[in-house]
Design a protein around this motif. Sequence first.
Motif, short mmCIF file in Angstrom:
data_model
loop_
_atom_site.label_atom_id
_atom_site.label_comp_id
_atom_site.label_asym_id
_atom_site.label_seq_id
_atom_site.Cartn_x
_atom_site.Cartn_y
_atom_site.Cartn_z
N VAL A 1 40.35 1.54 7.71
CA VAL A 1 39.40 2.46 8.33
C VAL A 1 40.01 2.91 9.65
N TYR A 2 40.17 4.19 9.81
CA TYR A 2 40.77 4.77 11.00
C TYR A 2 39.66 5.29 11.92
N TYR B 1 44.02 7.76 31.05
CA TYR B 1 44.88 6.90 30.24
C TYR B 1 45.19 5.62 31.02
N SER B 2 44.99 4.48 30.34
CA SER B 2 45.30 3.23 31.02
C SER B 2 46.02 2.25 30.09
N GLY B 3 46.31 2.69 28.89
CA GLY B 3 46.99 1.81 27.95
C GLY B 3 46.58 2.10 26.53
N ASN B 4 47.02 1.26 25.62
CA ASN B 4 46.79 1.49 24.20
C ASN B 4 46.11 0.32 23.50
N THR B 5 45.30 -0.41 24.23
CA THR B 5 44.50 -1.45 23.58
C THR B 5 43.08 -0.90 23.40
N PRO C 1 41.16 -4.74 6.02
CA PRO C 1 40.49 -5.98 5.65
C PRO C 1 41.32 -7.20 6.01
N GLY C 2 40.70 -8.13 6.69
CA GLY C 2 41.38 -9.37 7.03
C GLY C 2 42.34 -9.27 8.19
N LYS C 3 42.39 -8.11 8.83
CA LYS C 3 43.31 -7.94 9.96
C LYS C 3 42.54 -7.53 11.21
N GLU C 4 43.22 -7.65 12.33
CA GLU C 4 42.61 -7.20 13.59
C GLU C 4 42.80 -5.70 13.75
N ARG C 5 41.96 -5.12 14.59
CA ARG C 5 42.10 -3.69 14.89
C ARG C 5 43.48 -3.43 15.47
N GLU C 6 44.12 -2.40 15.00
CA GLU C 6 45.51 -2.11 15.36
C GLU C 6 45.64 -0.73 15.97
#
Length: 121
Positions: free
Chosen positions: A91-92, A100-104, A40-45
Amino acid sequence: VQLQASGGGLVQAGGFLRLSCTGSGRTFSSYAVGWFRLAPGKEREFVASIKWSGATYYADSVKGRFTISRDNAKNTVYLQMNSLTPEDTAVYSCAANSYYSGNTPRDFGSWGQGTLVTVSS
């Protein structure tokens, strides 16, 4: 590819959980799979990812506590989460991409629904 995430729940601080991400299709074992979380209140990580080769990547915040692995026979990727803290509450979601091209989040084309992890203090 379709993804199904499961394994979330309520756990006390210091506890552990194992999340599962099951994919459809015979080629799932060749996909890169990642776990992301949204609090909550954060960006997707970004949390962790695994390539088809088994190479793994972790966010600094979970390194040493979380382990990502895959069982290709079961078309499943796991996220073992140990030493959980309230800051891990989120929430995961799992995501996959044919290469694979990165982790964003933009590096993953298929997403499953999320599973809620709540860590109480």
